[in-house]
Design a protein around this motif. Structure first.
Motif, short mmCIF file in Angstrom:
data_model
loop_
_atom_site.label_atom_id
_atom_site.label_comp_id
_atom_site.label_asym_id
_atom_site.label_seq_id
_atom_site.Cartn_x
_atom_site.Cartn_y
_atom_site.Cartn_z
N ALA A 188 -52.35 -2.21 7.77
CA ALA A 188 -52.40 -0.85 7.31
C ALA A 188 -51.85 -0.77 5.90
CB ALA A 188 -51.32 -0.47 8.28
N GLN A 189 -51.34 -1.77 5.33
CA GLN A 189 -50.99 -1.62 3.84
C GLN A 189 -50.67 -3.21 3.42
OE1 GLN A 189 -47.17 0.18 3.24
NE2 GLN A 189 -47.37 0.27 1.12
N VAL A 190 -51.29 -3.53 2.30
CA VAL A 190 -51.11 -4.81 2.05
C VAL A 190 -49.95 -5.04 0.85
CG1 VAL A 190 -53.50 -5.42 2.03
CG2 VAL A 190 -52.46 -4.38 -0.13
N SER A 191 -49.23 -6.14 1.03
CA SER A 191 -48.08 -6.35 0.18
C SER A 191 -48.19 -6.71 -1.10
CB SER A 191 -47.22 -7.41 0.96
OG SER A 191 -47.80 -8.62 0.92
N GLY A 192 -49.35 -7.11 -1.55
CA GLY A 192 -49.55 -7.64 -2.99
C GLY A 192 -49.36 -9.34 -2.96
N HIS A 193 -48.85 -9.72 -1.96
CA HIS A 193 -48.53 -11.32 -1.68
C HIS A 193 -50.19 -11.76 -1.22
CE1 HIS A 193 -44.19 -11.84 -1.46
NE2 HIS A 193 -44.25 -10.30 -1.62
N ARG A 194 -50.29 -13.03 -1.66
CA ARG A 194 -51.57 -14.04 -1.29
C ARG A 194 -50.98 -15.19 -0.68
NH1 ARG A 194 -55.76 -14.38 -6.12
NH2 ARG A 194 -57.18 -14.46 -4.46
N VAL A 195 -51.85 -15.66 0.13
CA VAL A 195 -51.65 -17.05 0.70
C VAL A 195 -52.60 -17.99 0.19
CG1 VAL A 195 -51.53 -18.29 2.90
CG2 VAL A 195 -50.91 -15.87 2.95
N ILE B 269 -45.73 -16.91 6.87
CA ILE B 269 -47.03 -17.18 6.12
C ILE B 269 -48.13 -17.56 6.95
CG2 ILE B 269 -47.88 -18.35 4.08
CD1 ILE B 269 -44.90 -18.90 3.35
N PRO B 270 -49.26 -16.83 7.20
CA PRO B 270 -50.00 -17.23 8.16
C PRO B 270 -50.87 -18.59 7.68
CG PRO B 270 -50.13 -14.88 7.66
CD PRO B 270 -49.29 -15.18 6.67
N PHE B 271 -51.24 -19.39 8.81
CA PHE B 271 -52.00 -20.41 8.21
C PHE B 271 -53.53 -20.30 8.35
CE2 PHE B 271 -47.99 -22.69 8.84
CZ PHE B 271 -48.12 -23.74 8.01
N SER C 114 -41.69 -23.99 -8.62
CA SER C 114 -42.30 -22.91 -8.86
C SER C 114 -41.37 -21.45 -7.96
CB SER C 114 -43.75 -22.47 -8.35
OG SER C 114 -44.44 -23.51 -9.06
N GLY C 115 -40.46 -22.03 -7.23
CA GLY C 115 -39.75 -20.95 -6.45
C GLY C 115 -40.63 -20.32 -5.51
N LEU C 116 -41.40 -21.02 -5.04
CA LEU C 116 -42.49 -20.25 -3.93
C LEU C 116 -42.09 -20.51 -2.50
CD1 LEU C 116 -45.99 -21.04 -5.45
CD2 LEU C 116 -44.62 -18.86 -5.68
N LEU C 117 -42.12 -19.73 -1.38
CA LEU C 117 -41.86 -20.18 -0.21
C LEU C 117 -43.41 -20.72 0.30
CD1 LEU C 117 -40.76 -16.53 1.16
CD2 LEU C 117 -39.32 -18.70 0.62
N SER C 118 -43.08 -21.89 1.26
CA SER C 118 -44.33 -22.26 2.05
C SER C 118 -43.78 -22.64 3.36
CB SER C 118 -44.54 -23.71 1.25
OG SER C 118 -43.55 -24.49 1.33
N GLU C 119 -44.94 -22.99 4.13
CA GLU C 119 -44.68 -23.34 5.49
C GLU C 119 -45.61 -24.58 5.55
OE1 GLU C 119 -44.85 -20.46 8.73
OE2 GLU C 119 -43.54 -19.00 7.36
N TRP C 120 -45.35 -25.54 6.08
CA TRP C 120 -45.96 -26.80 6.44
C TRP C 120 -46.44 -26.95 7.99
CZ3 TRP C 120 -47.78 -30.42 2.78
CH2 TRP C 120 -47.30 -30.24 1.41
N ARG C 121 -47.63 -27.33 8.10
CA ARG C 121 -48.12 -27.83 9.45
C ARG C 121 -48.33 -29.29 9.62
NH1 ARG C 121 -52.42 -24.51 12.75
NH2 ARG C 121 -51.82 -24.87 14.91
N GLY C 122 -47.40 -29.89 10.19
CA GLY C 122 -47.63 -31.45 9.71
C GLY C 122 -47.31 -31.80 8.49
N GLU C 123 -47.81 -32.96 7.96
CA GLU C 123 -47.82 -33.38 6.63
C GLU C 123 -49.01 -33.05 5.73
OE1 GLU C 123 -46.50 -37.63 6.51
OE2 GLU C 123 -44.44 -36.90 6.71
#
Length: 144
Positions: free
Chosen positions: A56-63, A31-33, A91-100
């Motif tokens: 080249a192709q979007v997945s339909g996901h958003r950040v 997941i790009p920050f 919500s069952g979502l994936l996330s990535e944290w950078r610090g708190e």
């Protein structure tokens, strides 16, 4: 790597995890920050220097990127972090944290974001958070 200069961060790059695909494309596996216009599952093309040059192709996901403001009230900030983490999990979502304070949240197509948005709106209203969609700008290796 994605050059962040086109997004106002001259001299900075973001390392992205990519999976090789067919026909010279790579699937974004993180997941790009900081990079605008790229999300989990998008297919990208690279330059000979291994820099992202095209989606080249979007997945339909958003950040959805959220910054929780540092606070002198450590207990309040701790509650905010806990509430955001719990809402993401529920919500069952994936996330990535950078610090708190900084989180990038993967939002698959068709996801009901209303519980998380309600929480984030309360944080914004209290001047304790900012959020933005990473697709507010299209990806571009250069800006004119």
């Amino acid at each position: 790597m994605a050059d962040l200069a086109p997004f106002g961060l001259k001299g900075q790059i973001e390392q992205l995890w990519l999976q090789p695909e067919e026909h010279g494309t790579y699937a974004v596996a993180c997941i790009p920050f900081m990079t605008y216009g790229i999300a989990l599952g998008d297919r990208v093309r690279l330059s000979p220097e291994a820099r992202v040059v095209e989606v080249a192709q979007v997945s339909g996901h958003r950040v959805l990127r959220t910054l929780l403001r540092p606070s002198a009230d450590a207990a309040r900030l701790g509650r905010s972090i806990s509430l955001v983490k719990n809402s993401i999990k529920e919500s069952g979502l994936l996330s990535e944290w950078r610090g708190e304070h900084f989180v990038a949240i993967d939002v698959p197509p068709g996801t009901d974001m209303s519980p998380l948005f309600a929480l984030l709106q309360r944080e914004v209203d209290e001047a304790a958070a900012f959020w933005e969609w990473a697709d507010a700008m299209r990806f571009s290796p250069t800006r004119s």
